[in-house]
Motif scaffolding. Sequence first.
Motif, PDB file in Angstrom:
ATOM      1  N   ARG A  81       0.830  -1.208   0.000  1.00 32.40           N
ATOM      2  CA  ARG A  81       0.000   0.000   0.000  1.00 32.40           C
ATOM      3  C   ARG A  81       0.857   1.247   0.000  1.00 32.40           C
ATOM      4  NH1 ARG A  81      -2.279   0.751   6.173  1.00 32.40           N
ATOM      5  NH2 ARG A  81      -0.278   0.969   7.228  1.00 32.40           N
ATOM      6  N   ARG A 121       4.081   7.491   6.297  1.00 34.44           N
ATOM      7  CA  ARG A 121       2.614   7.417   6.218  1.00 34.44           C
ATOM      8  C   ARG A 121       1.967   7.995   7.478  1.00 34.44           C
ATOM      9  NH1 ARG A 121      -1.414   3.941   3.882  1.00 34.44           N
ATOM     10  NH2 ARG A 121      -3.242   3.831   5.209  1.00 34.44           N
ATOM     11  N   VAL A 153       5.079  11.944   0.454  1.00 40.08           N
ATOM     12  CA  VAL A 153       4.507  10.753  -0.220  1.00 40.08           C
ATOM     13  C   VAL A 153       5.441  10.271  -1.332  1.00 40.08           C
ATOM     14  CG1 VAL A 153       2.082  11.101   0.400  1.00 40.08           C
ATOM     15  CG2 VAL A 153       2.928  12.055  -1.745  1.00 40.08           C
ATOM     16  N   ARG A 155      -3.399   2.104  -3.697  1.00 33.13           N
ATOM     17  CA  ARG A 155      -3.018   3.477  -4.047  1.00 33.13           C
ATOM     18  C   ARG A 155      -1.592   3.554  -4.575  1.00 33.13           C
ATOM     19  NH1 ARG A 155      -6.923   6.761  -2.429  1.00 33.13           N
ATOM     20  NH2 ARG A 155      -8.152   6.289  -0.588  1.00 33.13           N
ATOM     21  N   ALA A 192      -3.044   8.778  -6.641  1.00 35.27           N
ATOM     22  CA  ALA A 192      -3.563   9.343  -5.386  1.00 35.27           C
ATOM     23  C   ALA A 192      -2.882  10.668  -5.057  1.00 35.27           C
ATOM     24  CB  ALA A 192      -3.389   8.349  -4.238  1.00 35.27           C
ATOM     25  N   TYR A 200      -5.132  13.737  -4.447  1.00 33.60           N
ATOM     26  CA  TYR A 200      -5.228  14.341  -3.105  1.00 33.60           C
ATOM     27  C   TYR A 200      -4.391  15.614  -2.981  1.00 33.60           C
ATOM     28  CZ  TYR A 200      -7.953  10.503  -1.183  1.00 33.60           C
ATOM     29  OH  TYR A 200      -8.960   9.608  -0.929  1.00 33.60           O
ATOM     30  N   ASP A 256      -9.112   9.614   9.728  1.00 32.32           N
ATOM     31  CA  ASP A 256      -7.786  10.238   9.733  1.00 32.32           C
ATOM     32  C   ASP A 256      -7.910  11.633   9.114  1.00 32.32           C
ATOM     33  OD1 ASP A 256      -7.576  10.050   6.890  1.00 32.32           O
ATOM     34  OD2 ASP A 256      -6.725   8.036   7.029  1.00 32.32           O
ATOM     35  N   PHE A 315      -7.381  12.936   6.209  1.00 32.12           N
ATOM     36  CA  PHE A 315      -8.063  13.094   4.922  1.00 32.12           C
ATOM     37  C   PHE A 315      -9.540  12.722   5.039  1.00 32.12           C
ATOM     38  CE2 PHE A 315      -3.608  12.502   3.640  1.00 32.12           C
ATOM     39  CZ  PHE A 315      -3.435  13.692   2.954  1.00 32.12           C
TER      40      PHE A 315
HETATM   41  P1  TYD Z   1      -6.232   4.631   2.602  1.00 40.82           P
HETATM   42  O1  TYD Z   1      -5.512   4.091   1.436  1.00 40.82           O
HETATM   43  O2  TYD Z   1      -7.652   5.000   2.397  1.00 40.82           O
HETATM   44  O3  TYD Z   1      -6.021   3.617   3.754  1.00 40.82           O
HETATM   45  P2  TYD Z   1      -7.028   3.236   4.918  1.00 40.82           P
HETATM   46  O4  TYD Z   1      -8.069   2.417   4.220  1.00 40.82           O
HETATM   47  O5  TYD Z   1      -6.161   2.497   5.866  1.00 40.82           O
HETATM   48  O6  TYD Z   1      -7.544   4.547   5.454  1.00 40.82           O
HETATM   49  O7  TYD Z   1      -5.521   5.900   3.256  1.00 40.82           O
HETATM   50  C1  TYD Z   1      -4.499   6.568   2.701  1.00 40.82           C
HETATM   51  C2  TYD Z   1      -4.793   8.035   2.693  1.00 40.82           C
HETATM   52  O8  TYD Z   1      -3.662   8.734   2.176  1.00 40.82           O
HETATM   53  C3  TYD Z   1      -5.968   8.401   1.811  1.00 40.82           C
HETATM   54  O9  TYD Z   1      -6.780   9.332   2.480  1.00 40.82           O
HETATM   55  C4  TYD Z   1      -5.328   9.070   0.622  1.00 40.82           C
HETATM   56  C5  TYD Z   1      -4.037   9.604   1.160  1.00 40.82           C
HETATM   57  N1  TYD Z   1      -2.961   9.664   0.144  1.00 40.82           N
HETATM   58  C6  TYD Z   1      -2.498  10.898  -0.284  1.00 40.82           C
HETATM   59  O10 TYD Z   1      -2.993  11.941   0.152  1.00 40.82           O
HETATM   60  N2  TYD Z   1      -1.504  10.954  -1.218  1.00 40.82           N
HETATM   61  C7  TYD Z   1      -0.920   9.837  -1.739  1.00 40.82           C
HETATM   62  O11 TYD Z   1      -0.019   9.929  -2.590  1.00 40.82           O
HETATM   63  C8  TYD Z   1      -1.403   8.562  -1.279  1.00 40.82           C
HETATM   64  C9  TYD Z   1      -0.788   7.308  -1.821  1.00 40.82           C
HETATM   65  C10 TYD Z   1      -2.429   8.527  -0.336  1.00 40.82           C
END
Ligand code: TYD
Length: 213
Positions: free
Chosen positions: A38, A50, A67, A93, A97, A101, A158, A160
């Motif tokens: 992941r 992370r 990231v 992801r 992503a 994001y 979290d 986001f």
């Molecule tokens: P997510 O993959 O949804 O994991 P979980 O199911 O454990 O919550 O969470 C990763 C979070 O990180 C998600 O909100 C998106 C964010 N993200 C970024 O902002 N930028 C990135 O490049 C990546 C890979 C993830």
Amino acid sequence: MAGLFISFEGIDGAGKSTHIDALAQVFATQGRVVTMTREPGGTPLAEKLRALVLNDTMDAMTEALLVFAARRDHLQQVIEPALARGEVVLCDRFTDATFAYQGGGRGFDLGILTYLERMVQTTKGLDGNFVRQPDLTLWFELAPEIAAQRLASARVPDKFEAQPVDFFKCVSDGYLRRVQADPSRFARLAAAQAREAVWAEVLQAVRQKGWLT
Ligand code: TYD
């Protein structure tokens, strides 16, 4: 056998996780070695990054740099070696992503993200260097309003997941721009359907590539 790199994308609440497990099982049943991983994360260092990205407040550039730093370590330590061994890499992801994001959601400069993508993902191939991308990206497409309803009844959010619906509209637009820029890499899955119907679309997308018998 050639390695396969499949990424899974979508806004928070789109419901990709169960399908990653199920697809891993299908490939394993067909005798393939599967690496499930992941982003951000996938190595001890990248998992530390992370935790910072998901919990600490920071400006959008700092977030993008973290990231991509995590991605560099992940590619070098896990993804490239697994692909070189001919494994199937299923990644929850990847760089789409970041464009969605940090680019879409947080409004960070897409030109700089494109530059970082090229730097971080350049790898050595048989015919010289190339920029590593997933062979297939499954995009779980879901209206941000529906995703918000799903998240409201789920776990503690979290950084986001706690964002308002408007943020996720921008994230979705970011994903859409990536799909439009490279349509053949993506399969768009209608994630508002019942889980079994979404799974059928996952299987169909992978079968269409000729990767499942
Ligand atoms: P997510 O993959 O949804 O994991 P979980 O199911 O454990 O919550 O969470 C990763 C979070 O990180 C998600 O909100 C998106 C964010 N993200 C970024 O902002 N930028 C990135 O490049 C990546 C890979 C993830």
